[in-house]
Scaffold this active site. Structure first.
Site, mmCIF file in Angstrom:
data_model
loop_
_atom_site.group_PDB
_atom_site.id
_atom_site.type_symbol
_atom_site.label_atom_id
_atom_site.label_comp_id
_atom_site.label_asym_id
_atom_site.label_seq_id
_atom_site.Cartn_x
_atom_site.Cartn_y
_atom_site.Cartn_z
ATOM 1 N N GLU A 1 0.794 -1.242 0.000
ATOM 2 C CA GLU A 1 0.000 0.000 0.000
ATOM 3 C C GLU A 1 0.822 1.286 0.000
ATOM 4 O OE1 GLU A 1 -2.667 -0.464 3.324
ATOM 5 O OE2 GLU A 1 -3.481 -2.329 2.561
ATOM 6 N N GLU B 1 -6.092 -10.901 -1.084
ATOM 7 C CA GLU B 1 -6.914 -10.722 0.128
ATOM 8 C C GLU B 1 -8.393 -10.712 -0.241
ATOM 9 O OE1 GLU B 1 -5.544 -7.331 2.398
ATOM 10 O OE2 GLU B 1 -3.439 -7.748 1.952
#
Ligand code: 9MR
Length: 384
Positions: free
Chosen positions: A173, A277
């Protein structure tokens, strides 16, 4: 004596009626048998020629030796991710303290069961100890000081599990739609912290598969930024092997054409693609869709409608959504390395508490009693 035709017809009609009831019964039994067979075979086996099927799970399952959950994981998955235990704050809570107990159990479980293993994650702006960005006097750390900590963390961790951990989310991220996230990493070191992390991980284990991982990857801005980074890394020989699309999605977002466009763009750059995810929330929202960890909302009952169970029509939508997603994944099976669910059963999903605590969500393949759901059957059925 032959029967009158009418009688015959009547007989035939009732025979057809009975047969179709009987056939429907057989079909139902068959699909039940299929579901049971799939359940005993497991999704990993069904998809073994396509990509790894993975699951993330929490350390409690290992520490409590939760045999029921471990049994499901062994049967259904051939890749594992630890949901929290390899994050900086968990594994190196302060500069000179490491914790390896649950992490060692995770790696042993993977080795014992011949599983592909993912280390999540080496460098992230979140879930880091407070002391990380401070020097010994409590002031903001210097660039040199932080580089030292980065080197030590990545080299120690990757070296410890060298040859065992197959892949690492090296950086998590760090890229936004309009450029790099303005994190402490960028502010103190500059954006070269990222290539440094990849170089270090490669130095510690040249065989490890190194991934950049992020959410909202369907967004064109993010896709373009990631592609630009990959091109640049390739040009300069910085080792990067895969891109992870987290895949925290909903029933009506993102536009799957955009999600697919990103899969294709990363594959076209020669990257292995990982869905890292995956979960599909069924709950309503009145905030911008996000997996941004700092988002917090106060509880509102109106946004928690399924406390007594999931209505059939929503359950069907969920299964259909999973099928749409898996059709895309199968289309890119040559580049698709792994599809990992962010959890195993609904009761243990982070989605029940994000971004609002105390909701009842249904994002995963197994229900609160740890039984496979319709979405499980639908994904299994794609491979029959
Ligand atoms: O599911 C994880 C949850 O249990 C943790 O409290 C949270 C903070 O560490 O992280 C969650 O996992 C995140 C993952 O590490 C990175 N992408 C977003 C995931 C969901 O927030």
């Amino acid at each position: 004596m032959s029967k009158p035709i009418k009688q015959n017809r009547m007989d035939r009609r009732s025979f057809i009626g009975k047969t179709s009831i009987a056939l429907a019964g057989i079909a139902a039994l068959k699909s039940q048998a299929f579901a049971m067979a799939a359940e005993s075979v497991g999704l990993a086996e069904l998809y073994k020629d396509d990509f790894y099927i993975g699951a993330a799970f929490g350390g409690r399952i290992l520490m409590n030796n939760d045999e029921e959950m471990l049994g499901i994981i062994k049967r259904e998955f051939n890749s594992i991710s630890s949901e929290n235990d390899f994050k900086w704050a968990s594994i190196q809570p302060s500069d000179d303290e490491w914790r390896f107990e649950v992490q060692d159990k995770f790696v042993k479980f993977g080795l014992d069961n011949n599983m592909h293993m993912l280390g999540h994650c080496l460098v992230w702006h979140s879930q880091v100890p407070r002391s990380l960005f401070r020097d010994a006097d409590g002031n903001q750390i210097s660039k040199e000081g932080l580089l030292k900590k980065l080197d030590y963390h990545v080299l120690t961790l990757v070296d410890k599990y060298k040859g065992k951990m197959n892949a690492w989310d090296v950086v998590n991220e760090a890229i936004e739609e309009r450029g790099w996230r303005n994190s402490n990493w960028v502010r103190i070191i500059g954006k070269e912290f990222m290539e440094r992390a990849f170089n270090l991980a490669h130095e510690a284990d040249p065989n490890a598969h190194l991934i950049y991982n992020d959410y909202n990857m369907d967004k064109k801005g993010k896709r373009d930024q990631v592609v630009e980074m990959v091109k640049d890394f390739k040009k300069r020989g910085i080792p990067i092997h895969g891109i992870g699309l987290q895949g925290h999605v909903g029933l009506d977002y993102p536009d799957l054409r955009e999600f697919e466009a990103s899969i294709k763009a990363f594959a076209d750059e020669g990257m292995k693609v990982h869905i890292t995810e995956l979960d599909v929330t069924v709950l309503p929202y009145d905030w911008g869709r996000t997996a941004e960890i700092s988002t917090n909302r106060e509880y509102a009952a109106s946004l928690n409608p399924y406390t007594e169970g999931l209505p059939k029509d929503v359950d069907k939508k969920l299964a259909d959504r999973y099928v749409e997603l898996f059709k895309i994944f199968l289309k890119y099976r040559d580049s698709m390395e792994r599809v990992t669910f962010w959890g195993v059963s609904d009761d243990q999903s982070w989605k029940n508490n994000f971004p609002m605590r105390g909701r009842t969500d249904y994002p995963l393949l197994f229900d609160r009693e740890h039984k496979p759901k319709s979405c499980y059957d639908a994904i299994a059925a794609l491979k029959k």
